[in-house]
Design a protein around this motif. Structure first.
Motif, PDB file in Angstrom:
ATOM      1  N   ALA A 144     -13.681 -13.132   3.961  1.00 54.57           N
ATOM      2  CA  ALA A 144     -14.056 -13.210   5.374  1.00 54.57           C
ATOM      3  C   ALA A 144     -12.818 -13.232   6.265  1.00 54.57           C
ATOM      4  CB  ALA A 144     -14.911 -14.452   5.617  1.00 54.57           C
ATOM      5  N   LEU A 145     -11.775 -13.918   5.811  1.00 49.77           N
ATOM      6  CA  LEU A 145     -10.531 -13.979   6.585  1.00 49.77           C
ATOM      7  C   LEU A 145      -9.918 -12.594   6.724  1.00 49.77           C
ATOM      8  CD1 LEU A 145      -8.192 -15.437   7.981  1.00 49.77           C
ATOM      9  CD2 LEU A 145      -7.246 -15.945   5.714  1.00 49.77           C
ATOM     10  N   VAL A 146      -9.863 -11.841   5.631  1.00 47.43           N
ATOM     11  CA  VAL A 146      -9.277 -10.499   5.677  1.00 47.43           C
ATOM     12  C   VAL A 146     -10.075  -9.607   6.626  1.00 47.43           C
ATOM     13  CG1 VAL A 146      -8.763  -8.420   4.356  1.00 47.43           C
ATOM     14  CG2 VAL A 146      -8.266 -10.662   3.376  1.00 47.43           C
ATOM     15  N   ARG A 147     -11.399  -9.636   6.497  1.00 46.88           N
ATOM     16  CA  ARG A 147     -12.234  -8.794   7.358  1.00 46.88           C
ATOM     17  C   ARG A 147     -12.058  -9.145   8.837  1.00 46.88           C
ATOM     18  NH1 ARG A 147     -16.191  -9.704   3.238  1.00 46.88           N
ATOM     19  NH2 ARG A 147     -17.155 -11.301   4.565  1.00 46.88           N
ATOM     20  N   GLU A 148     -12.013 -10.427   9.128  1.00 44.42           N
ATOM     21  CA  GLU A 148     -11.869 -10.857  10.523  1.00 44.42           C
ATOM     22  C   GLU A 148     -10.493 -10.501  11.078  1.00 44.42           C
ATOM     23  OE1 GLU A 148     -13.037 -12.656  14.200  1.00 44.42           O
ATOM     24  OE2 GLU A 148     -14.040 -11.656  12.520  1.00 44.42           O
ATOM     25  N   ALA A 149      -9.459 -10.653  10.265  1.00 50.18           N
ATOM     26  CA  ALA A 149      -8.104 -10.307  10.702  1.00 50.18           C
ATOM     27  C   ALA A 149      -8.022  -8.824  11.042  1.00 50.18           C
ATOM     28  CB  ALA A 149      -7.090 -10.667   9.618  1.00 50.18           C
ATOM     29  N   VAL A 150      -8.607  -7.983  10.199  1.00 50.10           N
ATOM     30  CA  VAL A 150      -8.574  -6.546  10.446  1.00 50.10           C
ATOM     31  C   VAL A 150      -9.426  -6.195  11.669  1.00 50.10           C
ATOM     32  CG1 VAL A 150      -9.196  -4.275   9.515  1.00 50.10           C
ATOM     33  CG2 VAL A 150      -8.058  -5.971   8.058  1.00 50.10           C
ATOM     34  N   ALA A 180      -6.731  -3.190   2.631  1.00 46.77           N
ATOM     35  CA  ALA A 180      -6.028  -3.212   1.349  1.00 46.77           C
ATOM     36  C   ALA A 180      -4.747  -4.038   1.444  1.00 46.77           C
ATOM     37  CB  ALA A 180      -5.704  -1.783   0.909  1.00 46.77           C
ATOM     38  N   ILE A 181      -3.984  -3.841   2.513  1.00 45.42           N
ATOM     39  CA  ILE A 181      -2.737  -4.591   2.689  1.00 45.42           C
ATOM     40  C   ILE A 181      -3.033  -6.079   2.841  1.00 45.42           C
ATOM     41  CG2 ILE A 181      -0.788  -4.991   4.243  1.00 45.42           C
ATOM     42  CD1 ILE A 181      -0.894  -1.962   4.878  1.00 45.42           C
ATOM     43  N   GLY A 182      -4.054  -6.408   3.644  1.00 48.07           N
ATOM     44  CA  GLY A 182      -4.406  -7.812   3.844  1.00 48.07           C
ATOM     45  C   GLY A 182      -4.824  -8.484   2.551  1.00 48.07           C
ATOM     46  N   GLU A 183      -5.614  -7.789   1.728  1.00 48.31           N
ATOM     47  CA  GLU A 183      -6.048  -8.355   0.447  1.00 48.31           C
ATOM     48  C   GLU A 183      -4.862  -8.591  -0.474  1.00 48.31           C
ATOM     49  OE1 GLU A 183      -8.897  -5.579  -0.974  1.00 48.31           O
ATOM     50  OE2 GLU A 183     -10.497  -6.250   0.375  1.00 48.31           O
ATOM     51  N   ARG A 184      -3.946  -7.613  -0.531  1.00 48.88           N
ATOM     52  CA  ARG A 184      -2.760  -7.759  -1.389  1.00 48.88           C
ATOM     53  C   ARG A 184      -1.880  -8.904  -0.911  1.00 48.88           C
ATOM     54  NH1 ARG A 184      -0.636  -1.537  -1.600  1.00 48.88           N
ATOM     55  NH2 ARG A 184      -2.620  -0.532  -2.091  1.00 48.88           N
ATOM     56  N   PHE A 185      -1.647  -8.943   0.387  1.00 48.12           N
ATOM     57  CA  PHE A 185      -0.775  -9.981   0.931  1.00 48.12           C
ATOM     58  C   PHE A 185      -1.374 -11.367   0.714  1.00 48.12           C
ATOM     59  CE2 PHE A 185       0.629 -12.677   4.514  1.00 48.12           C
ATOM     60  CZ  PHE A 185       1.980 -12.725   4.212  1.00 48.12           C
ATOM     61  N   LEU A 186      -2.668 -11.504   0.974  1.00 46.69           N
ATOM     62  CA  LEU A 186      -3.310 -12.802   0.801  1.00 46.69           C
ATOM     63  C   LEU A 186      -3.288 -13.231  -0.658  1.00 46.69           C
ATOM     64  CD1 LEU A 186      -4.687 -14.915   2.550  1.00 46.69           C
ATOM     65  CD2 LEU A 186      -6.878 -13.837   2.041  1.00 46.69           C
ATOM     66  N   ALA A 187      -3.513 -12.276  -1.576  1.00 45.33           N
ATOM     67  CA  ALA A 187      -3.479 -12.608  -3.003  1.00 45.33           C
ATOM     68  C   ALA A 187      -2.103 -13.125  -3.397  1.00 45.33           C
ATOM     69  CB  ALA A 187      -3.846 -11.385  -3.837  1.00 45.33           C
ATOM     70  N   LEU A 188      -1.061 -12.474  -2.902  1.00 41.17           N
ATOM     71  CA  LEU A 188       0.289 -12.925  -3.217  1.00 41.17           C
ATOM     72  C   LEU A 188       0.577 -14.277  -2.589  1.00 41.17           C
ATOM     73  CD1 LEU A 188       3.162 -12.388  -4.360  1.00 41.17           C
ATOM     74  CD2 LEU A 188       3.712 -11.404  -2.134  1.00 41.17           C
ATOM     75  N   VAL A 227       2.780  -4.535  -0.275  1.00 43.79           N
ATOM     76  CA  VAL A 227       2.919  -3.224   0.343  1.00 43.79           C
ATOM     77  C   VAL A 227       3.992  -2.489  -0.434  1.00 43.79           C
ATOM     78  CG1 VAL A 227       3.401  -1.948   2.462  1.00 43.79           C
ATOM     79  CG2 VAL A 227       2.319  -4.200   2.572  1.00 43.79           C
ATOM     80  N   GLY A 228       3.739  -1.250  -0.774  1.00 41.76           N
ATOM     81  CA  GLY A 228       4.680  -0.536  -1.618  1.00 41.76           C
ATOM     82  C   GLY A 228       4.546  -0.952  -3.060  1.00 41.76           C
ATOM     83  N   GLY A 229       3.363  -1.424  -3.437  1.00 41.43           N
ATOM     84  CA  GLY A 229       3.149  -1.879  -4.796  1.00 41.43           C
ATOM     85  C   GLY A 229       2.750  -0.746  -5.710  1.00 41.43           C
ATOM     86  N   VAL A 230       1.557  -0.808  -6.281  1.00 38.15           N
ATOM     87  CA  VAL A 230       1.137   0.173  -7.266  1.00 38.15           C
ATOM     88  C   VAL A 230       1.122   1.583  -6.678  1.00 38.15           C
ATOM     89  CG1 VAL A 230      -0.744   0.880  -8.765  1.00 38.15           C
ATOM     90  CG2 VAL A 230      -0.239  -1.543  -8.482  1.00 38.15           C
ATOM     91  N   ALA A 231       0.468   1.739  -5.535  1.00 35.98           N
ATOM     92  CA  ALA A 231       0.363   3.059  -4.940  1.00 35.98           C
ATOM     93  C   ALA A 231       1.528   3.368  -4.022  1.00 35.98           C
ATOM     94  CB  ALA A 231      -0.956   3.175  -4.178  1.00 35.98           C
ATOM     95  N   GLY A 232       2.022   2.371  -3.294  1.00 37.41           N
ATOM     96  CA  GLY A 232       3.126   2.594  -2.371  1.00 37.41           C
ATOM     97  C   GLY A 232       2.623   2.797  -0.962  1.00 37.41           C
ATOM     98  N   VAL A 233       3.420   2.331  -0.003  1.00 36.46           N
ATOM     99  CA  VAL A 233       3.016   2.422   1.395  1.00 36.46           C
ATOM    100  C   VAL A 233       2.861   3.870   1.834  1.00 36.46           C
ATOM    101  CG1 VAL A 233       5.369   2.398   2.335  1.00 36.46           C
ATOM    102  CG2 VAL A 233       3.483   1.502   3.700  1.00 36.46           C
ATOM    103  N   GLU A 234       3.623   4.783   1.208  1.00 34.26           N
ATOM    104  CA  GLU A 234       3.543   6.199   1.594  1.00 34.26           C
ATOM    105  C   GLU A 234       2.169   6.790   1.314  1.00 34.26           C
ATOM    106  OE1 GLU A 234       5.784   4.943  -0.419  1.00 34.26           O
ATOM    107  OE2 GLU A 234       7.672   4.999   0.704  1.00 34.26           O
ATOM    108  N   SER A 235       1.407   6.190   0.391  1.00 35.46           N
ATOM    109  CA  SER A 235       0.105   6.736   0.033  1.00 35.46           C
ATOM    110  C   SER A 235      -1.004   6.258   0.961  1.00 35.46           C
ATOM    111  CB  SER A 235      -0.246   6.362  -1.412  1.00 35.46           C
ATOM    112  OG  SER A 235      -0.535   4.981  -1.499  1.00 35.46           O
TER     113      SER A 235
END
Length: 215
Positions: A198-204, A100-108, A80-88
């Motif tokens: 599937a995990l990201v979609r279900e969490a959201v 988007a946040i879930g995918e980024r967080f899970l990847a990290l 969060v606050g990475g390439v685009a930033g949370v403000e965007s």
């Protein structure tokens, strides 16, 4: 007798003015912290691999713990606050933003160097409380705070109904720290890409069912 890495240094933290030099230092540090853990990582070895002096590292990061904190901070910025930033992130489209946040967080969270940091910090718990606090401050606490800031904006926009943003942010991120995360920490087989999506979609979906307004 204090070892070289334990000598007090003046904390003038911040990345070196030369971006390329800063990149080399952080890459070398990330590799050493992953391989040796925080306690056994050696600043002399990191400096040699990065092609800089030991004093350059100390003058920019203050200490080995300060360097560790900078490495954690750099990885956190990709979520969060990475390439685009949370403000965007659009508060009127929380489902899209949370995917988007879930995918980024899970990847990290699934990256081997991130898992290595978790292992090294857990091993240092109690013996190196300052390093553990730094990891928490620049990792989990920062992520939670930045996600909470987005949730407040979505609440103000009327697309989410969030009474306790920090608590709600923690609940969302916690959904990604279950079985797959434990397997990663234990160096067991990890979920495949299909399972992760599937995990990201279900969490959201679960999150939106609880906090969405249908707007």
């Amino acid at each position: 007798m204090a070892q070289k890495d334990d000598l007090p240094q003046k904390p003038q933290r911040g990345r070196p003015r030369d971006p390329e030099r800063g990149r080399r230092i952080l890459e070398a540090a990330r590799s050493h912290f992953y391989t040796h853990g925080l306690e056994r990582a050696n600043v002399d070895a990191i400096a040699a691999e990065a092609g800089v002096s030991k004093m350059t590292i100390y003058s920019n990061f203050g200490s080995k713990e300060g360097l560790f904190e900078a490495v954690v901070r750099e990885r956190t910025e990709h979520v969060v606050g990475g390439v685009a930033g949370v403000e965007s992130l659009d508060p009127n489209q929380p489902q899209k933003a949370l995917l988007a946040i879930g995918e980024r967080f899970l990847a990290l969270a699934r990256e081997e160097d991130a898992l290595g940091k978790f292992r090294s910090v857990y091993g240092a718990a109690g013996a190196q409380p300052e390093a553990c606090r730094a990891f928490y401050r620049e990792g989990p606490e920062r992520l939670n705070g930045e996600l909470a800031a987005y949730l407040r904006r979505a609440d103000a926009a009327g697309t989410l109904k969030v009474r306790h943003p920090l608590q709600t942010a923690s609940l969302f991120l916690s959904m990604f720290l279950g079985d797959g995360h434990i397997r990663g920490l234990l160096m067991l087989d990890m979920p495949d890409a299909k399972e992760e999506r599937a995990l990201v979609r279900e969490a959201v979906r679960v999150f939106m069912s609880a906090y969405g307004t249908g707007v």
